[in-house]
Design a protein around this motif. Structure first.
Motif, mmCIF file in Angstrom:
data_model
loop_
_atom_site.group_PDB
_atom_site.id
_atom_site.type_symbol
_atom_site.label_atom_id
_atom_site.label_comp_id
_atom_site.label_asym_id
_atom_site.label_seq_id
_atom_site.Cartn_x
_atom_site.Cartn_y
_atom_site.Cartn_z
ATOM 1 N N HIS A 61 -12.097 -0.500 -1.686
ATOM 2 C CA HIS A 61 -13.239 -0.032 -0.901
ATOM 3 C C HIS A 61 -14.421 -0.955 -1.200
ATOM 4 N N PRO A 62 -15.497 -0.918 -0.407
ATOM 5 C CA PRO A 62 -16.614 -1.834 -0.628
ATOM 6 C C PRO A 62 -17.149 -1.780 -2.060
ATOM 7 N N VAL A 63 -17.463 -2.956 -2.596
ATOM 8 C CA VAL A 63 -17.946 -3.047 -3.973
ATOM 9 C C VAL A 63 -19.467 -2.902 -4.049
ATOM 10 N N HIS A 64 -20.144 -3.052 -2.925
ATOM 11 C CA HIS A 64 -21.607 -2.960 -2.922
ATOM 12 C C HIS A 64 -22.129 -1.630 -3.465
ATOM 13 N N PRO A 65 -21.578 -0.464 -3.050
ATOM 14 C CA PRO A 65 -22.083 0.796 -3.613
ATOM 15 C C PRO A 65 -21.912 0.892 -5.124
ATOM 16 N N LEU A 66 -20.889 0.245 -5.666
ATOM 17 C CA LEU A 66 -20.687 0.245 -7.108
ATOM 18 C C LEU A 66 -21.731 -0.616 -7.809
ATOM 19 N N LEU A 67 -22.005 -1.787 -7.244
ATOM 20 C CA LEU A 67 -22.946 -2.715 -7.876
ATOM 21 C C LEU A 67 -24.384 -2.178 -7.877
ATOM 22 N N VAL A 68 -24.763 -1.431 -6.855
ATOM 23 C CA VAL A 68 -26.151 -0.964 -6.787
ATOM 24 C C VAL A 68 -26.455 0.117 -7.819
ATOM 25 N N GLN A 69 -25.419 0.672 -8.440
ATOM 26 C CA GLN A 69 -25.679 1.696 -9.447
ATOM 27 C C GLN A 69 -26.454 1.144 -10.640
ATOM 28 N N VAL A 70 -26.245 -0.139 -10.951
ATOM 29 C CA VAL A 70 -26.911 -0.720 -12.124
ATOM 30 C C VAL A 70 -28.419 -0.860 -11.900
ATOM 31 N N VAL A 95 -4.182 -8.613 3.676
ATOM 32 C CA VAL A 95 -4.118 -9.850 2.905
ATOM 33 C C VAL A 95 -5.427 -10.632 2.969
ATOM 34 N N ARG A 96 -6.313 -10.255 3.900
ATOM 35 C CA ARG A 96 -7.617 -10.900 3.992
ATOM 36 C C ARG A 96 -8.621 -9.910 4.557
ATOM 37 N N GLY A 97 -9.850 -9.946 4.026
ATOM 38 C CA GLY A 97 -10.886 -9.036 4.455
ATOM 39 C C GLY A 97 -11.563 -9.505 5.736
ATOM 40 N N PRO A 98 -12.589 -8.754 6.162
ATOM 41 C CA PRO A 98 -13.348 -7.759 5.398
ATOM 42 C C PRO A 98 -12.703 -6.393 5.196
ATOM 43 N N ALA A 99 -11.561 -6.129 5.790
ATOM 44 C CA ALA A 99 -10.914 -4.831 5.576
ATOM 45 C C ALA A 99 -10.566 -4.656 4.103
ATOM 46 N N THR A 100 -10.890 -3.504 3.566
ATOM 47 C CA THR A 100 -10.570 -3.208 2.168
ATOM 48 C C THR A 100 -9.414 -2.231 2.038
ATOM 49 N N ALA A 101 -8.942 -1.678 3.152
ATOM 50 C CA ALA A 101 -7.823 -0.728 3.139
ATOM 51 C C ALA A 101 -6.701 -1.262 4.017
ATOM 52 N N PRO A 102 -5.453 -1.027 3.638
ATOM 53 C CA PRO A 102 -4.325 -1.476 4.460
ATOM 54 C C PRO A 102 -4.160 -0.620 5.703
ATOM 55 N N GLN A 103 -3.311 -1.097 6.604
ATOM 56 C CA GLN A 103 -2.972 -0.338 7.806
ATOM 57 C C GLN A 103 -1.790 0.583 7.524
ATOM 58 N N PRO A 104 -1.825 1.839 7.964
ATOM 59 C CA PRO A 104 -0.635 2.686 7.875
ATOM 60 C C PRO A 104 0.533 2.026 8.598
ATOM 61 N N ALA A 105 1.687 1.995 7.952
ATOM 62 C CA ALA A 105 2.865 1.325 8.514
ATOM 63 C C ALA A 105 3.893 2.349 8.988
ATOM 64 N N PHE A 106 4.726 1.939 9.916
ATOM 65 C CA PHE A 106 5.771 2.789 10.476
ATOM 66 C C PHE A 106 7.139 2.155 10.223
ATOM 67 N N ASP A 107 8.129 2.991 9.913
ATOM 68 C CA ASP A 107 9.508 2.540 9.942
ATOM 69 C C ASP A 107 9.923 2.407 11.406
ATOM 70 N N THR A 108 10.874 1.528 11.683
ATOM 71 C CA THR A 108 11.325 1.326 13.057
ATOM 72 C C THR A 108 12.848 1.317 13.125
ATOM 73 N N ARG A 109 13.367 1.661 14.291
ATOM 74 C CA ARG A 109 14.796 1.569 14.540
ATOM 75 C C ARG A 109 15.018 1.448 16.046
ATOM 76 N N ILE A 110 16.202 1.003 16.418
ATOM 77 C CA ILE A 110 16.568 0.882 17.822
ATOM 78 C C ILE A 110 17.715 1.853 18.099
ATOM 79 N N VAL A 111 17.508 2.720 19.064
ATOM 80 C CA VAL A 111 18.518 3.714 19.446
ATOM 81 C C VAL A 111 18.779 3.587 20.938
ATOM 82 N N ASP A 112 20.014 3.202 21.297
ATOM 83 C CA ASP A 112 20.395 3.074 22.706
ATOM 84 C C ASP A 112 19.440 2.161 23.472
#
Length: 310
Positions: free
Chosen positions: A49-58, A259-276
């Motif tokens: 998550h963003p580090v800015h809110p953590l740094l401003v505490q000091v 793997v690269r920002g500015p996103a700090t959270a990953p994307q929810p992933a889905f399993d996949t399959r092929i049926v018919d």
């Protein structure tokens, strides 16, 4: 009931384009900083998550503590030390905030500019406070300190508005696991997904990105970018990743890892399959990789490959 006056002013600030030319100049300058991989570190990708809110505490904690000591006689030396500590810690906090600010929506940036101006005023007032204290002008130093604390409070209120009302820095894909129903969902025939082309589909009204690689492997991720809900289906696919068209965040197709920002959270992933001849997706959960009800094992976490069933 009358509208809260402060919220009315903030809503008006979000809609006012007067400072947009200044914002664009500052934004280009921040983006041009030669930070390299340090940019992702300042975004907080390593933290999740963003580090800015953590740094401003000091600085905030130091200056608040200095104000408390200023109310007691004989603590001028300790208060001076805390004011100096806050000033030293303000620089990295400001840099992290600027890097985040340069990747926001325009409405968020308008509020963020005033937030930065308030904090800059606080730094100036505390610098004056420290200078007075060093010269033995303790009364003036305390006065500047309390003015600085007032500016810090205003800046903090604006920062809270950005975080909680405008959702800057929030994970915009967090709700996906809570609204997608369990089980497999059909999203289209295999021929509807050209190799290497990102395609948008919907599962329980949740946009899903589906990408079929040239080798036939099919990947599926939540389609709205976790950074600021950018449309990943309009992004580019390369090297097993998808790049958001809005702010350039890069996500691994196999598991949604950022793997690269500015996103700090990953994307929810889905399993996949092929049926018919049809592609089906299922939100990847902790039980991924276990056998299906019919005894067949589905693609597990980190795989994301479609399995052919007949």
């Amino acid at each position: 009931m009358r509208q809260n006056r402060a919220l009315w002013l903030l809503d008006r600030l979000e809609r006012t384009p007067r400072a947009d030319s200044v914002i664009e100049t500052l934004r280009a300058g921040v983006r041009a900083l030669p930070l390299g991989r340090g940019r992702d570190a300042l975004h907080g990708r390593w933290l999740g998550h963003p580090v800015h809110p953590l740094l401003v505490q000091v600085p905030i904690g130091s200056w608040l503590s200095a104000a408390a000591l200023d109310l007691r006689p004989g603590r001028s030396r300790e208060a001076r030390l805390l004011v100096g500590l806050g000033l030293a810690a303000a620089a990295p906090a400001a840099l992290a905030g600027a890097v985040d600010w340069a990747e926001l929506h325009r409405q968020q940036m308008r509020v963020g500019l005033v937030h930065a101006m308030s904090n800059a005023a606080a730094v100036g007032l505390y610098a004056a406070s420290l200078a007075c204290r060093v010269r033995g002008r303790e009364t003036a130093g305390r006065a500047y300190g309390f003015l600085g604390l007032t500016a810090v409070g205003l800046g903090g209120a604006l920062g809270g508005h950005m975080a909680y009302r405008q959702a800057s820095g929030a994970n915009h894909a967090e709700e996906v696991p809570h609204v997608v129903s369990p089980g497999w969902h059909r999203v289209g025939g295999v021929e509807e997904f050209p190799a290497g082309t990102p395609v948008r589909r919907s599962v329980d009204d949740v946009p899903v990105l589906v990408v079929r690689e040239s080798g036939g492997t099919i990947h599926a991720l939540a389609e709205r970018c976790s950074h600021l809900a950018g449309p990943l289906s309009e992004g580019t696919v390369a090297d097993g990743c998808v790049r958001c068209p809005w702010h350039g965040s890069v996500f691994r197709l196999s598991d949604g890892w950022n793997v690269r920002g500015p996103a700090t959270a990953p994307q929810p992933a889905f399993d996949t399959r092929i049926v018919d001849g049809h592609v089906e997706v299922r939100l990847r959960r902790e039980d991924a990789g276990r056998p299906d009800a019919d005894g067949r094992e589905t693609a597990g976490a980190g795989a994301g490959a479609a399995q052919v069933r007949s």
